[in-house]
Write a protein that holds these residues in place. Structure first.
Motif, PDB file in Angstrom:
ATOM      1  N   LEU A 195       2.821   5.969  -0.521  1.00 53.35           N
ATOM      2  CA  LEU A 195       3.266   7.131   0.243  1.00 53.35           C
ATOM      3  C   LEU A 195       4.729   6.994   0.670  1.00 53.35           C
ATOM      4  CD1 LEU A 195       0.069   7.751   2.402  1.00 53.35           C
ATOM      5  CD2 LEU A 195       0.760   8.895   0.276  1.00 53.35           C
ATOM      6  N   VAL A 196       5.136   5.784   1.015  1.00 55.19           N
ATOM      7  CA  VAL A 196       6.555   5.544   1.325  1.00 55.19           C
ATOM      8  C   VAL A 196       7.407   5.896   0.114  1.00 55.19           C
ATOM      9  CG1 VAL A 196       8.285   3.739   1.768  1.00 55.19           C
ATOM     10  CG2 VAL A 196       6.205   3.812   3.149  1.00 55.19           C
ATOM     11  N   ARG A 197       6.997   5.437  -1.065  1.00 59.02           N
ATOM     12  CA  ARG A 197       7.783   5.715  -2.279  1.00 59.02           C
ATOM     13  C   ARG A 197       7.828   7.204  -2.604  1.00 59.02           C
ATOM     14  NH1 ARG A 197       5.245   1.026  -3.288  1.00 59.02           N
ATOM     15  NH2 ARG A 197       3.568   1.927  -4.535  1.00 59.02           N
ATOM     16  N   LEU A 198       6.705   7.911  -2.430  1.00 54.77           N
ATOM     17  CA  LEU A 198       6.693   9.357  -2.675  1.00 54.77           C
ATOM     18  C   LEU A 198       7.648  10.082  -1.726  1.00 54.77           C
ATOM     19  CD1 LEU A 198       2.854   9.981  -3.157  1.00 54.77           C
ATOM     20  CD2 LEU A 198       4.661  10.297  -4.877  1.00 54.77           C
ATOM     21  N   LEU A 199       7.596   9.726  -0.458  1.00 58.95           N
ATOM     22  CA  LEU A 199       8.469  10.358   0.524  1.00 58.95           C
ATOM     23  C   LEU A 199       9.931   9.983   0.269  1.00 58.95           C
ATOM     24  CD1 LEU A 199       8.719  12.162   2.973  1.00 58.95           C
ATOM     25  CD2 LEU A 199       8.161  10.176   4.405  1.00 58.95           C
ATOM     26  N   ASP A 200      10.163   8.721  -0.041  1.00 60.45           N
ATOM     27  CA  ASP A 200      11.522   8.254  -0.344  1.00 60.45           C
ATOM     28  C   ASP A 200      12.110   9.058  -1.501  1.00 60.45           C
ATOM     29  OD1 ASP A 200      13.838   6.583  -0.301  1.00 60.45           O
ATOM     30  OD2 ASP A 200      12.912   5.255  -1.779  1.00 60.45           O
ATOM     31  N   ALA A 201      11.363   9.185  -2.583  1.00 63.20           N
ATOM     32  CA  ALA A 201      11.848   9.918  -3.761  1.00 63.20           C
ATOM     33  C   ALA A 201      12.122  11.384  -3.434  1.00 63.20           C
ATOM     34  CB  ALA A 201      10.836   9.807  -4.899  1.00 63.20           C
ATOM     35  N   SER A 202      11.307  11.966  -2.579  1.00 67.61           N
ATOM     36  CA  SER A 202      11.504  13.395  -2.263  1.00 67.61           C
ATOM     37  C   SER A 202      12.709  13.621  -1.351  1.00 67.61           C
ATOM     38  CB  SER A 202      10.239  13.966  -1.619  1.00 67.61           C
ATOM     39  OG  SER A 202      10.097  13.531  -0.281  1.00 67.61           O
ATOM     40  N   LEU A 203      13.117  12.605  -0.593  1.00 67.94           N
ATOM     41  CA  LEU A 203      14.250  12.750   0.314  1.00 67.94           C
ATOM     42  C   LEU A 203      15.584  12.407  -0.336  1.00 67.94           C
ATOM     43  CD1 LEU A 203      12.659  11.346   3.572  1.00 67.94           C
ATOM     44  CD2 LEU A 203      13.380  13.713   3.141  1.00 67.94           C
ATOM     45  N   ARG A 204      15.546  11.625  -1.389  1.00 64.21           N
ATOM     46  CA  ARG A 204      16.809  11.238  -2.040  1.00 64.21           C
ATOM     47  C   ARG A 204      17.237  12.369  -2.932  1.00 64.21           C
ATOM     48  NH1 ARG A 204      18.022   5.620  -1.575  1.00 64.21           N
ATOM     49  NH2 ARG A 204      16.304   4.624  -0.527  1.00 64.21           N
ATOM     50  N   ALA A 220      16.136   2.161  -3.259  1.00 65.13           N
ATOM     51  CA  ALA A 220      14.845   2.857  -3.247  1.00 65.13           C
ATOM     52  C   ALA A 220      13.742   1.929  -2.755  1.00 65.13           C
ATOM     53  CB  ALA A 220      14.526   3.375  -4.639  1.00 65.13           C
ATOM     54  N   ALA A 221      12.703   2.538  -2.195  1.00 65.41           N
ATOM     55  CA  ALA A 221      11.570   1.781  -1.658  1.00 65.41           C
ATOM     56  C   ALA A 221      11.000   0.855  -2.729  1.00 65.41           C
ATOM     57  CB  ALA A 221      10.499   2.735  -1.156  1.00 65.41           C
ATOM     58  N   PRO A 222      10.566  -0.337  -2.314  1.00 70.05           N
ATOM     59  CA  PRO A 222      10.071  -1.322  -3.275  1.00 70.05           C
ATOM     60  C   PRO A 222       8.636  -1.042  -3.716  1.00 70.05           C
ATOM     61  CG  PRO A 222       9.866  -2.197  -1.068  1.00 70.05           C
ATOM     62  CD  PRO A 222      10.554  -0.852  -0.937  1.00 70.05           C
ATOM     63  N   PRO A 223       8.207  -1.673  -4.792  1.00 70.44           N
ATOM     64  CA  PRO A 223       6.809  -1.551  -5.219  1.00 70.44           C
ATOM     65  C   PRO A 223       5.900  -2.291  -4.239  1.00 70.44           C
ATOM     66  CG  PRO A 223       7.965  -3.135  -6.589  1.00 70.44           C
ATOM     67  CD  PRO A 223       8.985  -2.524  -5.679  1.00 70.44           C
ATOM     68  N   GLY A 224       4.614  -2.039  -4.379  1.00 64.58           N
ATOM     69  CA  GLY A 224       3.629  -2.750  -3.561  1.00 64.58           C
ATOM     70  C   GLY A 224       3.331  -2.014  -2.276  1.00 64.58           C
ATOM     71  N   GLY A 225       2.531  -2.656  -1.442  1.00 63.63           N
ATOM     72  CA  GLY A 225       2.197  -2.087  -0.146  1.00 63.63           C
ATOM     73  C   GLY A 225       0.976  -1.190  -0.143  1.00 63.63           C
ATOM     74  N   GLY A 226       0.202  -1.208  -1.225  1.00 61.78           N
ATOM     75  CA  GLY A 226      -1.017  -0.411  -1.262  1.00 61.78           C
ATOM     76  C   GLY A 226      -0.749   1.081  -1.171  1.00 61.78           C
ATOM     77  N   ARG A 227      -1.712   1.782  -0.628  1.00 63.37           N
ATOM     78  CA  ARG A 227      -1.598   3.244  -0.529  1.00 63.37           C
ATOM     79  C   ARG A 227      -0.436   3.651   0.379  1.00 63.37           C
ATOM     80  NH1 ARG A 227      -1.424   8.066  -2.655  1.00 63.37           N
ATOM     81  NH2 ARG A 227      -2.431   9.690  -1.448  1.00 63.37           N
ATOM     82  N   VAL A 254      13.550   0.314   3.807  1.00 66.18           N
ATOM     83  CA  VAL A 254      13.130   1.707   3.688  1.00 66.18           C
ATOM     84  C   VAL A 254      11.841   1.936   4.478  1.00 66.18           C
ATOM     85  CG1 VAL A 254      12.346   3.486   2.055  1.00 66.18           C
ATOM     86  CG2 VAL A 254      14.335   2.068   1.527  1.00 66.18           C
ATOM     87  N   ARG A 255      11.006   0.922   4.543  1.00 67.00           N
ATOM     88  CA  ARG A 255       9.753   1.060   5.290  1.00 67.00           C
ATOM     89  C   ARG A 255      10.020   1.246   6.785  1.00 67.00           C
ATOM     90  NH1 ARG A 255       4.198  -1.188   3.422  1.00 67.00           N
ATOM     91  NH2 ARG A 255       2.942  -0.517   5.177  1.00 67.00           N
ATOM     92  N   HIS A 256      11.119   0.693   7.306  1.00 63.64           N
ATOM     93  CA  HIS A 256      11.473   0.936   8.707  1.00 63.64           C
ATOM     94  C   HIS A 256      11.811   2.409   8.934  1.00 63.64           C
ATOM     95  CE1 HIS A 256      11.410  -2.989  10.569  1.00 63.64           C
ATOM     96  NE2 HIS A 256      12.085  -3.500   9.559  1.00 63.64           N
ATOM     97  N   VAL A 257      12.388   3.029   7.926  1.00 62.59           N
ATOM     98  CA  VAL A 257      12.769   4.430   8.047  1.00 62.59           C
ATOM     99  C   VAL A 257      11.554   5.340   7.850  1.00 62.59           C
ATOM    100  CG1 VAL A 257      14.268   6.271   7.150  1.00 62.59           C
ATOM    101  CG2 VAL A 257      15.101   3.901   7.205  1.00 62.59           C
ATOM    102  N   LEU A 258      10.717   5.059   6.865  1.00 65.67           N
ATOM    103  CA  LEU A 258       9.646   5.967   6.461  1.00 65.67           C
ATOM    104  C   LEU A 258       8.237   5.481   6.761  1.00 65.67           C
ATOM    105  CD1 LEU A 258      11.105   7.008   2.985  1.00 65.67           C
ATOM    106  CD2 LEU A 258      11.394   8.139   5.209  1.00 65.67           C
ATOM    107  N   GLY A 259       8.101   4.277   7.288  1.00 68.41           N
ATOM    108  CA  GLY A 259       6.771   3.712   7.522  1.00 68.41           C
ATOM    109  C   GLY A 259       5.901   4.532   8.452  1.00 68.41           C
ATOM    110  N   SER A 260       6.463   5.045   9.528  1.00 74.14           N
ATOM    111  CA  SER A 260       5.641   5.812  10.464  1.00 74.14           C
ATOM    112  C   SER A 260       5.101   7.079   9.793  1.00 74.14           C
ATOM    113  CB  SER A 260       6.419   6.164  11.728  1.00 74.14           C
ATOM    114  OG  SER A 260       7.467   7.050  11.436  1.00 74.14           O
ATOM    115  N   ALA A 261       5.924   7.721   8.997  1.00 73.11           N
ATOM    116  CA  ALA A 261       5.486   8.925   8.284  1.00 73.11           C
ATOM    117  C   ALA A 261       4.371   8.594   7.296  1.00 73.11           C
ATOM    118  CB  ALA A 261       6.660   9.561   7.559  1.00 73.11           C
ATOM    119  N   ALA A 262       4.516   7.489   6.582  1.00 71.86           N
ATOM    120  CA  ALA A 262       3.507   7.104   5.589  1.00 71.86           C
ATOM    121  C   ALA A 262       2.191   6.708   6.255  1.00 71.86           C
ATOM    122  CB  ALA A 262       4.038   5.964   4.723  1.00 71.86           C
ATOM    123  N   HIS A 263       2.266   5.944   7.345  1.00 75.33           N
ATOM    124  CA  HIS A 263       1.031   5.567   8.049  1.00 75.33           C
ATOM    125  C   HIS A 263       0.349   6.791   8.657  1.00 75.33           C
ATOM    126  CE1 HIS A 263       0.889   1.217   7.689  1.00 75.33           C
ATOM    127  NE2 HIS A 263       2.188   1.190   7.888  1.00 75.33           N
TER     128      HIS A 263
END
Length: 179
Positions: free
Chosen positions: A170-179, A159-166, A110-119
């Motif tokens: 952000l990945v998890r927030l975006l992931d949840a909003s898109l699903r 769904a995006a995994p736990p961890g990864g700091g801030r 999931v980070r490959h899909v949403l990582g750029s947006a989160a960073h």
């Protein structure tokens, strides 16, 4: 030994759509990097290579090489005390890395899909002194940029995994909003 996760159907057009989305998200933050590091073109080169792939070019070593160069630019910015610029360069790295999304049903993809947006969102958040309204605005923009193909690809993964700091948050927030 754990069994290999099941495969995800993932075609070249899917990869191109995800990469195009990642570039669109990362490009928004590029100015933050270039303002702080005007002579360093590595993140721009990574975005240009990723855009070329999204537009139909082959996935070549240039894409990987520019991604690694963007990683080095992010490290140099962080070491120079420029965290927002570092996150903007990481967004470019993630955009180039999106072309290498693996067809394995693992949450880490999931980070490959949403990582750029989160960073990118984190870069803007840092540049605004951790203003939550700024990050919310950029996450909403990233959500609006995600077309139906990107959302469909995202839903093929857990769904995006736990961890990864801030950024992971952000990945998890975006992931949840898109699903």
């Amino acid at each position: 030994m754990a069994p290999e996760p099941p495969a995800v159907a993932l075609g070249r057009d899917d990869l191109r759509a995800v990469t195009g989305y990642a570039v669109a998200c990362a490009r928004q933050a590029l100015a933050l990097f270039e303002h702080e590091r005007p002579g360093d073109q590595r993140p721009r080169a990574a975005l240009d290579a990723a855009r070329a792939f999204a537009d139909g070019a082959e996935r070549t070593r240039v894409l990987r090489d520019t991604a690694w160069a963007a990683q080095r630019a992010a490290t140099a910015a962080r070491e120079a005390g420029l965290p927002a610029a570092s996150e903007a360069a990481r967004a470019a790295l993630a955009a180039a890395g999106a072309a290498f999304l693996h067809p394995l049903a693992t949450a880490t993809q999931v980070r490959h899909v949403l990582g750029s947006a989160a960073h990118a969102a984190r870069a803007f958040e840092l540049s605004a002194g951790d203003d939550p309204a700024v990050v919310a605005c950029h996450l909403e923009r990233a959500r609006a940029l995600a077309g139906p193909v990107v959302v469909d690809v995202l839903r093929r993964y857990p769904a995006a995994p736990p961890g990864g700091g801030r950024v992971g948050e952000l990945v998890r927030l975006l992931d949840a909003s898109l699903r």
